[in-house]
Design an enzyme around this catalytic site. Structure first.
Site, PDB file in Angstrom:
ATOM      1  N   ASP A  68       0.822  -1.189  -0.006  1.00  0.00           N
ATOM      2  CA  ASP A  68      -0.191   0.117   0.176  1.00  0.00           C
ATOM      3  C   ASP A  68       0.819   1.302   0.122  1.00  0.00           C
ATOM      4  O   ASP A  68       1.950   1.298   0.346  1.00  0.00           O
ATOM      5  CB  ASP A  68      -0.777   0.031   1.213  1.00  0.00           C
ATOM      6  CG  ASP A  68      -1.767  -1.085   1.115  1.00  0.00           C
ATOM      7  OD1 ASP A  68      -1.900  -1.887   0.206  1.00  0.00           O
ATOM      8  OD2 ASP A  68      -3.194  -0.773   1.972  1.00  0.00           O
ATOM      9  N   HIS A 102       4.140  -2.165   2.931  1.00  0.00           N
ATOM     10  CA  HIS A 102       4.155  -0.715   2.353  1.00  0.00           C
ATOM     11  C   HIS A 102       5.418  -0.420   1.487  1.00  0.00           C
ATOM     12  O   HIS A 102       6.475  -0.762   1.755  1.00  0.00           O
ATOM     13  CB  HIS A 102       4.060   0.327   3.278  1.00  0.00           C
ATOM     14  CG  HIS A 102       2.844   0.598   4.028  1.00  0.00           C
ATOM     15  ND1 HIS A 102       2.670  -0.324   5.152  1.00  0.00           N
ATOM     16  CD2 HIS A 102       1.488   1.019   4.030  1.00  0.00           C
ATOM     17  CE1 HIS A 102       1.438  -0.106   5.601  1.00  0.00           C
ATOM     18  NE2 HIS A 102       0.698   0.559   5.115  1.00  0.00           N
TER      19      HIS A 102
END
Ligand code: ZN
Length: 227
Positions: A10, A165
């Protein structure tokens, strides 16, 4: 029973970081999903990274335009539309046939702040497949410890949907070691999501409940919408 794991990355794309994540995944032939932030696609080079991920077989999902305020805390229709539509326009033809969306949760928290009624309506009307998560090892806040947290989380569930991430100070430094460990542990990698993590699909509510929506979901899954 073989444990399964689905990886998602993400808050990118991030030039200088996402390349490394793609190389790691490539080494193990793992396909994942990149939930991108619209604003980050405006950074030079970011769209090329998204295209590279898409071309390599990874899925690209929408993770809001600004990643700033959860829908439940700003429940207007205009806010939902802006966060979702502008990002989708930037994703363009890298989108999946059924567009993917993941809400902003503020450090991965799950609760009624995640959605407003307006945002759910919009996701249903535009037939998004809305995807949650069930494992947040905390790579961005715990640069060393997240590795062990992740191993513990994925071995505790039949099928984990992990949020990592592709940002500066995200997962990249330990990702090669993590993937080696997961492969050695015999985990099976899936690209698709555990069914109970898919909240809306095909214009219908799949597993979205009142506990995730400010104001609740009553009346949002009308029969005419799913027709
Ligand atoms: Zn995020």
């Amino acid at each position: 029973m073989t444990r399964r794991v689905t990886l998602s990355f993400d808050n990118g794309p991030t030039p200088g970081i996402t390349e490394g994540v793609l190389d790691c995944l490539d080494r193990h032939a793992i396909k994942a999903t990149f939930f991108v932030i619209g604003q980050k696609l405006r950074v030079p080079g970011a769209v090329d990274l998204m295209r590279r991920a898409h071309a390599a077989g990874h899925w690209i999902g929408n993770h809001t335009l600004t990643h700033s305020v959860p829908f439940g805390e700003q429940p207007t229709e205009a806010f939902a539309r802006g966060e979702i539509d502008e990002t989708e326009a930037l994703i363009g033809d890298c989108a999946c046939p059924e567009k993917l969306f993941r809400p902003y949760g503020r450090e991965g928290r799950i609760g009624s702040h995640l959605f407003s009624r307006a945002s759910v309506s919009h996701l249903l009307d535009h037939r998004y497949r809305t995807v949650l998560w069930n494992a947040v090892p905390g790579d961005w806040r715990d640069p060393v410890g997240w590795f062990d947290t992740c191993l513990a989380q994925v071995t505790a569930r039949d099928w984990s949907l992990v949020v990592l991430h592709d940002i500066t100070n995200g997962c990249l430094a330990h990702l090669p070691a993590l993937l080696d460990r997961l492969v050695d542990a015999g985990l099976r990698f899936e690209q698709d999501f555990p069914p109970d993590m898919v909240l809306t699909e095909s214009g219908r509510i799949a597993r979205l409940g009142d506990e995730l929506v400010t104001g609740g979901i009553a009346g949002l899954s009308s029969p005419e919408r799913s027709a």
